[in-house]
Structure formats: structure tokens, C-alpha cells
Design a protein around this motif. Sequence first.
Motif, short mmCIF file in Angstrom:
data_model
loop_
_atom_site.label_atom_id
_atom_site.label_comp_id
_atom_site.label_asym_id
_atom_site.label_seq_id
_atom_site.Cartn_x
_atom_site.Cartn_y
_atom_site.Cartn_z
N LEU A 209 8.16 21.10 36.53
CA LEU A 209 8.00 22.47 36.10
C LEU A 209 8.52 22.71 34.69
N LEU A 210 9.67 22.13 34.39
CA LEU A 210 10.26 22.36 33.07
C LEU A 210 9.43 21.76 31.94
N SER A 211 8.68 20.70 32.23
CA SER A 211 7.84 20.13 31.18
C SER A 211 6.69 21.07 30.84
N VAL A 212 6.25 21.84 31.82
CA VAL A 212 5.15 22.79 31.61
C VAL A 212 5.68 24.12 31.09
N ARG A 213 6.84 24.54 31.60
CA ARG A 213 7.42 25.84 31.24
C ARG A 213 8.89 25.67 30.83
N PRO A 214 9.15 25.06 29.68
CA PRO A 214 10.52 24.71 29.30
C PRO A 214 11.42 25.93 29.04
N GLN A 215 10.85 27.08 28.73
CA GLN A 215 11.66 28.27 28.46
C GLN A 215 11.60 29.29 29.58
N ASP A 216 11.18 28.87 30.76
CA ASP A 216 11.10 29.77 31.91
C ASP A 216 12.49 29.85 32.56
N ALA A 217 13.06 31.06 32.60
CA ALA A 217 14.41 31.25 33.11
C ALA A 217 14.54 30.82 34.57
N GLU A 218 13.51 31.06 35.35
CA GLU A 218 13.58 30.70 36.77
C GLU A 218 13.57 29.18 36.95
N CYS A 219 12.81 28.48 36.14
CA CYS A 219 12.80 27.01 36.21
C CYS A 219 14.16 26.44 35.79
N ILE A 220 14.74 27.04 34.77
CA ILE A 220 16.05 26.59 34.30
C ILE A 220 17.11 26.89 35.36
N ALA A 221 17.01 28.05 36.01
CA ALA A 221 17.95 28.38 37.07
C ALA A 221 17.79 27.43 38.26
N LEU A 222 16.57 27.03 38.52
CA LEU A 222 16.32 26.05 39.58
C LEU A 222 17.00 24.71 39.25
N ARG A 223 16.88 24.30 37.97
CA ARG A 223 17.55 23.07 37.55
C ARG A 223 19.08 23.22 37.69
N ALA A 224 19.59 24.43 37.42
CA ALA A 224 21.02 24.69 37.59
C ALA A 224 21.43 24.53 39.06
N ASN A 225 20.59 25.03 39.94
CA ASN A 225 20.88 24.88 41.38
C ASN A 225 20.92 23.41 41.79
N LEU A 226 19.99 22.64 41.27
CA LEU A 226 19.97 21.20 41.57
C LEU A 226 21.22 20.51 41.03
N ALA A 227 21.61 20.86 39.81
CA ALA A 227 22.82 20.28 39.23
C ALA A 227 24.05 20.64 40.05
N GLN A 228 24.10 21.88 40.52
CA GLN A 228 25.22 22.30 41.35
C GLN A 228 25.26 21.51 42.65
#
Length: 135
Positions: free
Chosen positions: A1-20
Motif C-alpha cells: 500500500l505504501l508504495s502506491v500511496r506513500p503519503q496516505d496517513a492511514e497507510c502510515i498509521a497501519l505501518r505504525a501498528n505493525l511496528a508496534q
Amino acid sequence: LLSVRPQDAECIALRANLAQQRGDLEAAMQDLQLAIQINPTSDKAIQLKMLLLRSNQSAEAIRLMRPWYRKHPEDVAICLAYATALRENGHFREAQEKLSDLLNRQPKHLGVLAALVEVYLLQNQVEQALPLVQT
């Protein structure tokens, strides 16, 4: 998702959840800060506050939550998050004031009631806590 939408806040938040979930709190906090910059929402701010508290950065959690509280003092979740950050940093009186104000507006909210009782008990003010427990 981030490769397609790198500035999408929801995608970034999803990555944050995974990191957590991986236990990488630093990466999770960085991603949440970025997501908040792109699309400031209270749920992301609350999630970041929780991570800051878990990382023993309670002063930073207060700094993060204060403007949210000032903008949304009627928001129960924001108020609870702010009061929790205050409590964790030893600002019991201020946490007590915020929670008491909120309890006056939301007298049946169990989360607010429990948080206020906890603040009283942390200050050894059993006589203030007891009537709240009995309601």
C-alpha cells in the motif's frame, strides 16, 4: 500500500501498528507523528500518547495531548488521554481537575469515574474516592 500511496496517513498509521506489534516502539512513534502531520486525528494522537507513555516519555505525551485537549475539551477520549498523561507525569491535581470537569458533564461515564478514583487513590485521598465508588 505504501508504495502506491506513500503519503496516505492511514497507510502510515497501519505501518505504525505493525511496528508496534513487532515491538519497535520508536518506528511506531515516528510513523504516527508523520500520520498526524498529514491528517491530524484524535485517534492517532491518542495512540501516539499511549506509545509515549509505554516508552517512559510522559512529558512528551503531555506536550502532544495539550493542544488536542484545548481544541476538544468535550471529547471524552481526548480528555481521558490527556488526564492519563498528566497522571503518569505526576501532575495529579491537574489530572483531577480535568477529570472532575469531565465527570460533571458526563456523570455516568465509567471510564472517567474510574480514572478520577485512581487519581484520588494515588494521592491517598480515599475520602474523595469513596463516594465516587459508591455511586
